[in-house]
Design an enzyme around this catalytic site. Structure first.
Site, PDB file in Angstrom:
ATOM      1  N   LYS A  32       2.752   7.446   5.126  1.00 25.29           N
ATOM      2  CA  LYS A  32       1.183   7.355   4.630  1.00 25.29           C
ATOM      3  C   LYS A  32       0.448   8.027   5.666  1.00 25.29           C
ATOM      4  CE  LYS A  32       1.152   2.499   2.726  1.00 25.29           C
ATOM      5  NZ  LYS A  32       0.397   1.376   2.634  1.00 25.29           N
TER       6      LYS A  32
ATOM      7  N   LYS B 140       5.502   5.748   8.153  1.00 29.64           N
ATOM      8  CA  LYS B 140       5.605   4.920   6.953  1.00 29.64           C
ATOM      9  C   LYS B 140       5.534   6.016   5.851  1.00 29.64           C
ATOM     10  CE  LYS B 140       2.793   1.464   7.437  1.00 29.64           C
ATOM     11  NZ  LYS B 140       1.943   0.254   7.076  1.00 29.64           N
TER      12      LYS B 140
HETATM   13  N1  C2G Z   1      -1.957  -6.273  -0.964  1.00 29.30           N
HETATM   14  C1  C2G Z   1      -1.750  -7.209  -1.504  1.00 29.30           C
HETATM   15  N2  C2G Z   1      -2.562  -6.703  -2.849  1.00 29.30           N
HETATM   16  C2  C2G Z   1      -2.537  -5.539  -3.188  1.00 29.30           C
HETATM   17  C3  C2G Z   1      -2.650  -4.628  -2.274  1.00 29.30           C
HETATM   18  C4  C2G Z   1      -1.929  -4.955  -0.928  1.00 29.30           C
HETATM   19  O1  C2G Z   1      -1.836  -8.502  -1.587  1.00 29.30           O
HETATM   20  N3  C2G Z   1      -3.136  -5.202  -4.481  1.00 29.30           N
HETATM   21  C5  C2G Z   1      -1.247  -6.672   0.524  1.00 29.30           C
HETATM   22  C6  C2G Z   1       0.018  -6.133   0.799  1.00 29.30           C
HETATM   23  O2  C2G Z   1       1.177  -6.752   0.195  1.00 29.30           O
HETATM   24  C7  C2G Z   1       0.084  -6.223   2.424  1.00 29.30           C
HETATM   25  C8  C2G Z   1      -1.351  -6.057   2.803  1.00 29.30           C
HETATM   26  O3  C2G Z   1      -1.995  -6.081   1.598  1.00 29.30           O
HETATM   27  O4  C2G Z   1       0.402  -7.398   2.680  1.00 29.30           O
HETATM   28  C9  C2G Z   1      -1.593  -4.742   3.318  1.00 29.30           C
HETATM   29  O5  C2G Z   1      -1.320  -3.632   2.340  1.00 29.30           O
HETATM   30  P1  C2G Z   1      -0.964  -2.238   3.026  1.00 29.30           P
HETATM   31  O6  C2G Z   1      -2.113  -1.752   3.623  1.00 29.30           O
HETATM   32  O7  C2G Z   1      -0.516  -1.561   1.801  1.00 29.30           O
HETATM   33  O8  C2G Z   1       0.139  -2.496   4.003  1.00 29.30           O
HETATM   34  P2  C2G Z   1       1.529  -1.872   3.954  1.00 29.30           P
HETATM   35  O9  C2G Z   1       1.931  -0.464   3.645  1.00 29.30           O
HETATM   36  O10 C2G Z   1       2.136  -2.791   2.976  1.00 29.30           O
HETATM   37  O11 C2G Z   1       1.983  -2.230   5.582  1.00 29.30           O
HETATM   38  O12 C2G Z   1       4.996  -3.687   8.937  1.00 29.30           O
HETATM   39  C10 C2G Z   1       4.555  -3.770   7.733  1.00 29.30           C
HETATM   40  C11 C2G Z   1       3.644  -2.806   6.996  1.00 29.30           C
HETATM   41  O13 C2G Z   1       2.837  -2.410   8.102  1.00 29.30           O
HETATM   42  C12 C2G Z   1       2.813  -3.197   6.004  1.00 29.30           C
END
Ligand code: C2G
Length: 167
Positions: free
Chosen positions: A61, A59
């Site tokens: 990350k 990803k």
């Molecule tokens: N999130 C949120 N508000 C934020 C930050 C994150 O609601 N200020 C939510 C994201 O939208 C996501 C969840 O928290 O639903 C996890 O966010 P991340 O750890 O950034 O995960 P992500 O990289 O979006 O991974 O296959 C899907 C991916 O693995 C999603």
């Protein structure tokens, strides 16, 4: 006919309404928590697939906390019922079938990206919590370091100037 209906209602009531989501969840913050709590409120059981370190690399990350640490934090939450590893983009359909998922939910930053899963379960995109992100947390920490270092350096400089003045 009636019995069958009763049987059906009995079967459906024994299956907890299951919600599934995915994420990295690094440097766990209020945006993550609100998302998980809102997803849990949509059903009876919340399953969270936490991205492994290897999948994170796919990803683009690199998380501060390891998969084991991130998974342990998520598993400790009262709103989470099961944590599984997220190892690929393709596993979602299989997870939905394996865990008899009723709702797939994720943040609005992914809106439209997983619509194909609507053939298997309800797909919901929930608004993200504004002005908080793992990137923001990292930036605040790094700024804190530099601010703190500057504060200490300024203090040392003033002591040094006093020492020089009395020499
Ligand atoms: N999130 C949120 N508000 C934020 C930050 C994150 O609601 N200020 C939510 C994201 O939208 C996501 C969840 O928290 O639903 C996890 O966010 P991340 O750890 O950034 O995960 P992500 O990289 O979006 O991974 O296959 C899907 C991916 O693995 C999603």
């Amino acid at each position: 006919m009636t019995d069958n209906n009763n049987n059906n209602s009995a079967i459906s009531s024994s299956h907890p309404k299951t919600v599934l989501t995915y994420g990295t969840f690094d440097l766990f913050h209020i945006g993550h928590l609100k998302m998980l709590q809102r997803l849990k409120a949509m059903g009876d059981k919340l399953i969270v697939a936490v991205s492994t370190d290897e999948f994170n690399a796919l990803k683009g990350k690199r998380s501060v906390y390891s998969y084991e640490e991130r998974a342990a934090i998520i598993a400790a939450l009262s709103c989470v019922d099961l944590v599984i590893p997220e190892q690929s983009w393709e596993q979602k359909a299989q997870d939905i079938q394996q865990y008899q998922v009723d709702i797939f939910g994720i943040g609005s930053d992914w809106k439209g990206k997983f619509d194909e899963l609507a053939d298997l379960c309800q797909v919901v995109y929930l608004d993200r919590t504004p002005s908080i992100s793992t990137t923001e947390v990292k930036r605040a920490l790094s700024n804190l370091d530099s601010d703190k270092i500057k504060q200490i350096k300024d203090g040392l400089d003033s002591v040094l100037s006093i020492v020089k003045a009395i020499e």
